[in-house]
Design a protein around this motif. Structure first.
Motif, mmCIF file in Angstrom:
data_model
loop_
_atom_site.group_PDB
_atom_site.id
_atom_site.type_symbol
_atom_site.label_atom_id
_atom_site.label_comp_id
_atom_site.label_asym_id
_atom_site.label_seq_id
_atom_site.Cartn_x
_atom_site.Cartn_y
_atom_site.Cartn_z
ATOM 1 N N CYS A 51 4.607 -128.257 -102.262
ATOM 2 C CA CYS A 51 3.913 -127.118 -102.312
ATOM 3 C C CYS A 51 5.042 -126.040 -102.670
ATOM 4 C CB CYS A 51 3.655 -126.618 -101.225
ATOM 5 S SG CYS A 51 2.468 -127.632 -100.244
ATOM 6 N N ILE A 53 5.604 -122.923 -102.366
ATOM 7 C CA ILE A 53 6.037 -122.123 -100.630
ATOM 8 C C ILE A 53 7.595 -122.496 -100.296
ATOM 9 C CG2 ILE A 53 4.850 -123.189 -99.126
ATOM 10 C CD1 ILE A 53 4.169 -119.931 -97.585
ATOM 11 N N HIS A 95 -0.581 -127.215 -93.231
ATOM 12 C CA HIS A 95 -0.383 -127.301 -94.066
ATOM 13 C C HIS A 95 -1.404 -126.991 -95.555
ATOM 14 C CE1 HIS A 95 4.330 -127.875 -92.989
ATOM 15 N NE2 HIS A 95 3.775 -126.827 -92.478
ATOM 16 N N PHE A 99 -2.657 -123.588 -96.735
ATOM 17 C CA PHE A 99 -2.746 -123.574 -98.713
ATOM 18 C C PHE A 99 -4.266 -123.981 -98.835
ATOM 19 C CE2 PHE A 99 1.478 -125.520 -98.071
ATOM 20 C CZ PHE A 99 2.353 -123.852 -97.347
ATOM 21 N N THR A 100 -4.986 -124.404 -98.656
ATOM 22 C CA THR A 100 -6.614 -124.454 -99.507
ATOM 23 C C THR A 100 -7.356 -123.350 -98.988
ATOM 24 O OG1 THR A 100 -6.706 -127.143 -98.897
ATOM 25 C CG2 THR A 100 -8.578 -126.000 -99.598
ATOM 26 N N GLY A 102 -5.558 -120.269 -98.578
ATOM 27 C CA GLY A 102 -4.046 -119.736 -98.293
ATOM 28 C C GLY A 102 -4.057 -118.361 -97.210
ATOM 29 N N PHE A 104 -1.406 -118.649 -94.823
ATOM 30 C CA PHE A 104 -0.157 -118.379 -94.419
ATOM 31 C C PHE A 104 0.651 -117.333 -94.546
ATOM 32 C CE2 PHE A 104 -0.375 -120.369 -98.219
ATOM 33 C CZ PHE A 104 0.223 -119.932 -99.217
ATOM 34 N N GLU A 106 3.476 -115.742 -96.149
ATOM 35 C CA GLU A 106 5.067 -115.716 -96.812
ATOM 36 C C GLU A 106 5.887 -114.909 -96.491
ATOM 37 O OE1 GLU A 106 4.815 -116.961 -101.748
ATOM 38 O OE2 GLU A 106 2.726 -116.381 -100.922
ATOM 39 N N ILE A 108 7.397 -118.785 -95.740
ATOM 40 C CA ILE A 108 6.813 -119.599 -94.237
ATOM 41 C C ILE A 108 7.643 -119.206 -93.132
ATOM 42 C CG2 ILE A 108 8.124 -121.467 -94.977
ATOM 43 C CD1 ILE A 108 4.725 -123.223 -94.368
#
Length: 158
Positions: A51, A53, A95, A99-100, A102, A104, A106, A108
């Protein structure tokens, strides 16, 4: 006549369930392949950097003092079999969901539960050095190891 209608309804329901399971299964297999999901079953720290991130965390771990002695799983998963795989599945699911969708933060941030896992991992590996600082009673208060040792696992990250 009536049983024929009921039979048709059950067949339609069974077909709808089969189609839904097929679609979910197909999406699951696609997501597993697209996200290189099988890599997360290994101990390889590069899997965590799949990932984008996580790339900064991986890069900072490469520069850290733990690079030669501990990987991601050593510090971020429990050391018992059930706890390790439960946490890995829990983190993997959330997770992937984050991530699917969006949804989250940042950069993380570690969840409270995972912070406790990491604290226990510190104590597991360094118990000979820190046992005198541990609380007298199980669950008693103590300082987080990363409070003072912020650069240990991820050098340069604050």
């Amino acid at each position: 006549m009536r049983s024929s209608t009921a039979m048709r309804g059950r067949n339609l329901f069974a077909m709808a369930v089969a189609i839904a399971l097929g679609v979910l299964g197909g999406l699951g297999v696609f997501t597993l392949g697209y996200g290189d999901g099988l890599a997360y079953l290994t101990e390889d720290p590069t899997a965590c950097a799949n990932c984008h991130i996580m790339q900064d965390h991986f890069d900072s771990w490469v520069k850290s003092s733990h690079r030669d002695v501990a990987g991601c799983n050593d510090c971020h998963l429990p050391h018992d079999f059930v706890g390790k795989w439960f946490t890995k599945a829990d983190n993997g699911f959330f997770h992937a969901l984050a991530f699917t969708t969006g949804n989250f933060h940042e950069p993380i941030q570690i969840k409270a539960r995972n912070r406790r896992v990491t604290q226990r991992a510190c104590l597991h590996c360094h118990s000979d050095l820190v046992h005198w600082m541990l609380p007298a009673q199980r669950g008693g208060e103590m300082q987080w190891c990363v409070h003072c040792h912020t650069d240990v696992g991820h050098q340069g990250r604050r």
